[in-house]
Write an enzyme that holds these catalytic residues in place. Sequence first.
Site, PDB file in Angstrom:
ATOM      1  N   SER A   9      15.518 -18.788 -13.580  1.00 52.24           N
ATOM      2  CA  SER A   9      14.480 -19.822 -13.538  1.00 52.24           C
ATOM      3  C   SER A   9      13.930 -19.960 -12.124  1.00 52.24           C
ATOM      4  CB  SER A   9      15.069 -21.159 -14.001  1.00 52.24           C
ATOM      5  OG  SER A   9      14.123 -22.186 -13.775  1.00 52.24           O
ATOM      6  N   HIS A  34      11.877 -17.113 -16.123  1.00 49.96           N
ATOM      7  CA  HIS A  34      11.704 -18.418 -16.751  1.00 49.96           C
ATOM      8  C   HIS A  34      10.891 -19.315 -15.815  1.00 49.96           C
ATOM      9  CE1 HIS A  34      12.993 -21.610 -19.561  1.00 49.96           C
ATOM     10  NE2 HIS A  34      13.072 -22.391 -18.486  1.00 49.96           N
ATOM     11  N   ASP A  36       9.173 -23.089 -15.326  1.00 51.06           N
ATOM     12  CA  ASP A  36       9.214 -24.475 -15.791  1.00 51.06           C
ATOM     13  C   ASP A  36       7.965 -25.243 -15.378  1.00 51.06           C
ATOM     14  OD1 ASP A  36      11.899 -24.689 -17.005  1.00 51.06           O
ATOM     15  OD2 ASP A  36      12.574 -24.131 -14.996  1.00 51.06           O
ATOM     16  N   MET A  38       5.990 -28.664 -15.472  1.00 52.53           N
ATOM     17  CA  MET A  38       6.264 -30.098 -15.676  1.00 52.53           C
ATOM     18  C   MET A  38       5.051 -30.927 -15.275  1.00 52.53           C
ATOM     19  SD  MET A  38      10.126 -30.390 -14.209  1.00 52.53           S
ATOM     20  CE  MET A  38      11.322 -29.048 -14.384  1.00 52.53           C
ATOM     21  N   HIS A  67       8.200 -22.374 -20.058  1.00 53.97           N
ATOM     22  CA  HIS A  67       8.811 -23.560 -20.659  1.00 53.97           C
ATOM     23  C   HIS A  67       7.934 -24.758 -20.315  1.00 53.97           C
ATOM     24  CE1 HIS A  67      12.612 -26.407 -20.616  1.00 53.97           C
ATOM     25  NE2 HIS A  67      11.733 -26.755 -21.523  1.00 53.97           N
ATOM     26  N   MET A  69       7.092 -28.420 -20.173  1.00 52.18           N
ATOM     27  CA  MET A  69       7.608 -29.790 -20.275  1.00 52.18           C
ATOM     28  C   MET A  69       6.429 -30.708 -20.014  1.00 52.18           C
ATOM     29  SD  MET A  69      11.232 -29.056 -18.411  1.00 52.18           S
ATOM     30  CE  MET A  69      10.645 -27.461 -17.847  1.00 52.18           C
ATOM     31  N   MET A 138      18.059 -27.459 -24.669  1.00 50.85           N
ATOM     32  CA  MET A 138      18.295 -27.978 -23.317  1.00 50.85           C
ATOM     33  C   MET A 138      19.736 -28.458 -23.197  1.00 50.85           C
ATOM     34  SD  MET A 138      15.520 -27.701 -21.469  1.00 50.85           S
ATOM     35  CE  MET A 138      16.295 -28.506 -20.076  1.00 50.85           C
ATOM     36  N   GLY A 145      16.324 -28.975 -11.692  1.00 47.55           N
ATOM     37  CA  GLY A 145      17.355 -27.945 -11.664  1.00 47.55           C
ATOM     38  C   GLY A 145      18.633 -28.521 -11.081  1.00 47.55           C
ATOM     39  N   ASP A 176      19.309 -23.605 -21.732  1.00 44.98           N
ATOM     40  CA  ASP A 176      18.675 -23.872 -20.436  1.00 44.98           C
ATOM     41  C   ASP A 176      19.225 -25.145 -19.801  1.00 44.98           C
ATOM     42  OD1 ASP A 176      16.926 -24.084 -18.311  1.00 44.98           O
ATOM     43  OD2 ASP A 176      15.163 -24.534 -19.531  1.00 44.98           O
ATOM     44  N   GLY A 177      19.842 -24.982 -18.626  1.00 44.62           N
ATOM     45  CA  GLY A 177      20.311 -26.129 -17.851  1.00 44.62           C
ATOM     46  C   GLY A 177      21.787 -26.048 -17.525  1.00 44.62           C
ATOM     47  N   GLY A 178      22.100 -25.899 -16.244  1.00 37.41           N
ATOM     48  CA  GLY A 178      23.503 -25.881 -15.831  1.00 37.41           C
ATOM     49  C   GLY A 178      24.278 -24.668 -16.307  1.00 37.41           C
TER      50      GLY A 178
HETATM   51  C1  DX5 Z   1      15.164 -28.063 -16.186  1.00 38.02           C
HETATM   52  C2  DX5 Z   1      14.581 -26.684 -16.381  1.00 38.02           C
HETATM   53  C3  DX5 Z   1      15.523 -25.558 -16.156  1.00 38.02           C
HETATM   54  C4  DX5 Z   1      16.076 -25.483 -14.762  1.00 38.02           C
HETATM   55  C5  DX5 Z   1      17.451 -24.912 -14.870  1.00 38.02           C
HETATM   56  O1  DX5 Z   1      14.298 -29.005 -16.670  1.00 38.02           O
HETATM   57  O2  DX5 Z   1      14.092 -26.552 -17.708  1.00 38.02           O
HETATM   58  O3  DX5 Z   1      14.936 -24.321 -16.513  1.00 38.02           O
HETATM   59  O4  DX5 Z   1      15.320 -24.670 -13.895  1.00 38.02           O
HETATM   60  O5  DX5 Z   1      18.039 -24.962 -13.629  1.00 38.02           O
HETATM   61  P1  DX5 Z   1      19.624 -24.921 -13.474  1.00 38.02           P
HETATM   62  O6  DX5 Z   1      20.057 -23.594 -14.010  1.00 38.02           O
HETATM   63  O7  DX5 Z   1      19.807 -25.066 -12.008  1.00 38.02           O
HETATM   64  O8  DX5 Z   1      20.189 -26.072 -14.261  1.00 38.02           O
HETATM   65 ZN    ZN Z   2      13.443 -24.489 -18.327  1.00 39.32          ZN
END
Ligand code: DX5
Ligand code: ZN
Length: 225
Positions: A9, A34, A36, A38, A67, A69, A138, A145, A176-178
């Site tokens: 990402s 990826h 993001d 927003m 992605h 958002m 998610m 991130g 996606d996430g963590g």
């Molecule tokens: C959060 C994003 C993720 C983010 C993931 O809203 O959708 O794609 O970049 O980042 P990590 O892997 O650090 O959680």
């Molecule tokens: Zn994402």
Amino acid sequence: MSQHLVAPSLLAADFTNLPAELAMFNESEADMLHLDVMDGRFVPNITFGMLMIDAMRKMTEKPLDVHLMIEEPERYVEDFRKAGADIISFHYEATQHVHRVAQQVRASGAKAGVAINPHTPVSLLSDVLEEIDLVLIMSVNPGFGGQKFIYRTINKVEQLKNEITARNLQVQIEIDGGVGLQNAEALLRAGADILVAGSSVFKSPDPKDSIKRLKAIESDRKFYI
Ligand code: DX5
Ligand code: ZN
């Protein structure tokens, strides 16, 4: 066994040095980038839009996994496709017309993904699975991130994988996430097909090696095609 995909990402990359980050990405075993988007409405944060997708299109030949958002994603589907998106995922919670927007994305020529927040059950997607190419689950609350992985998400992956298998569908599961080496194996075993990794790749001492390790994970997945 079908090999899983890894999608770093860009959110976690060093924005003062994007050419070097993209060079690393291009040389790595990563499968797609990826991105993001927003809007400061659907999520509290604002990142980037079509211009960034367009710039990334010029810097890599690998697929761009966008992605969204953003509220009412239907307003921008064609713009993101024109900018170079190969996959467009929009949020279930961001539109009144999930089925229609999925059709709109496919009609634009992109693969269609529906993303769900941690509080949204996968069962709500039952009636649109035929219209989409992937579900983005998610595993943190969207917007930033570097957040902590929500463990309950593994159950959601497994539940959705069971439904996809039982109905003999081709829908892929993206998580996606963590996500990182500490939970990737469990996620793959539960049925994830695509691992999104921000911090665990770009903030690691050796991003290319982190991608390689995420790709190398073997899982004796219970269900696969
Ligand atoms: C959060 C994003 C993720 C983010 C993931 O809203 O959708 O794609 O970049 O980042 P990590 O892997 O650090 O959680
Ligand atoms: Zn994402």
